[in-house]
Scaffold this motif. Sequence first.
Motif, PDB file in Angstrom:
ATOM      1  N   ILE A 188     -47.955 -59.923 -19.677  1.00 36.29           N
ATOM      2  CA  ILE A 188     -49.137 -60.787 -19.649  1.00 36.29           C
ATOM      3  C   ILE A 188     -48.956 -62.035 -20.506  1.00 36.29           C
ATOM      4  O   ILE A 188     -49.429 -63.118 -20.143  1.00 36.29           O
ATOM      5  CB  ILE A 188     -50.428 -59.995 -20.013  1.00 36.29           C
ATOM      6  CG1 ILE A 188     -51.670 -60.764 -19.584  1.00 36.29           C
ATOM      7  CG2 ILE A 188     -50.457 -59.633 -21.478  1.00 36.29           C
ATOM      8  CD1 ILE A 188     -51.769 -60.986 -18.090  1.00 36.29           C
TER       9      ILE A 188
ATOM     10  N   ILE B  23     -47.028 -64.511 -18.476  1.00 36.39           N
ATOM     11  CA  ILE B  23     -47.887 -65.060 -17.417  1.00 36.39           C
ATOM     12  C   ILE B  23     -48.803 -66.128 -17.991  1.00 36.39           C
ATOM     13  O   ILE B  23     -48.949 -67.215 -17.415  1.00 36.39           O
ATOM     14  CB  ILE B  23     -48.692 -63.933 -16.733  1.00 36.39           C
ATOM     15  CG1 ILE B  23     -47.744 -63.037 -15.925  1.00 36.39           C
ATOM     16  CG2 ILE B  23     -49.787 -64.514 -15.833  1.00 36.39           C
ATOM     17  CD1 ILE B  23     -48.391 -61.772 -15.392  1.00 36.39           C
TER      18      ILE B  23
ATOM     19  N   VAL C  40     -50.120 -67.162  -8.612  1.00 32.00           N
ATOM     20  CA  VAL C  40     -50.852 -65.896  -8.521  1.00 32.00           C
ATOM     21  C   VAL C  40     -50.367 -65.105  -7.303  1.00 32.00           C
ATOM     22  O   VAL C  40     -50.139 -63.893  -7.385  1.00 32.00           O
ATOM     23  CB  VAL C  40     -52.383 -66.135  -8.471  1.00 32.00           C
ATOM     24  CG1 VAL C  40     -53.130 -64.853  -8.128  1.00 32.00           C
ATOM     25  CG2 VAL C  40     -52.883 -66.702  -9.792  1.00 32.00           C
TER      26      VAL C  40
ATOM     27  N   LEU D 193     -52.285 -59.350 -11.992  1.00 32.21           N
ATOM     28  CA  LEU D 193     -52.721 -59.747 -13.335  1.00 32.21           C
ATOM     29  C   LEU D 193     -53.308 -58.555 -14.085  1.00 32.21           C
ATOM     30  O   LEU D 193     -53.041 -58.367 -15.276  1.00 32.21           O
ATOM     31  CB  LEU D 193     -53.735 -60.883 -13.257  1.00 32.21           C
ATOM     32  CG  LEU D 193     -53.184 -62.245 -12.863  1.00 32.21           C
ATOM     33  CD1 LEU D 193     -54.320 -63.226 -12.611  1.00 32.21           C
ATOM     34  CD2 LEU D 193     -52.231 -62.772 -13.922  1.00 32.21           C
TER      35      LEU D 193
END
Length: 140
Positions: A5, A8, A25, A85
Amino acid sequence: MLPDIATIEENFAFIDDWEERYRYVIELGRMLPPADAALHAEANRVHGCASQVWLEMAVEEAGGTPVLRLRGDSDAHIVRGLVALMVALFDGRTPREAAETDAFALYTRLGLAEHLTPQRSNGVRAMADRIHRDATALAA
């Protein structure tokens, strides 16, 4: 393989164009492992999403500590990316950590909350609520 994460979030910080962010995404969704038929069971379906979404949470021992293993899938490309996500945010956390994590805050930090349609935002909230509820039950 799906990045963590933190990576990202760093990548999102470097992408200024919203079309590029959406493509990123979608690419994250493509990094999810292929879903098997067991994942698509009705018990794993997340209600409240316009697209079909499935989330499965399991607990695994890692070094004597219980951690969550989260798998997910969707029938829509952008939503599969939103599921990715969630997987990146929660996979490998303890149930208590997951229960204390505000998943929707991630979408706000990434700027997705203001760029998603209301239906998609409701779906994200439904996924976040489902994970929070399941993690809270596992942490008890």
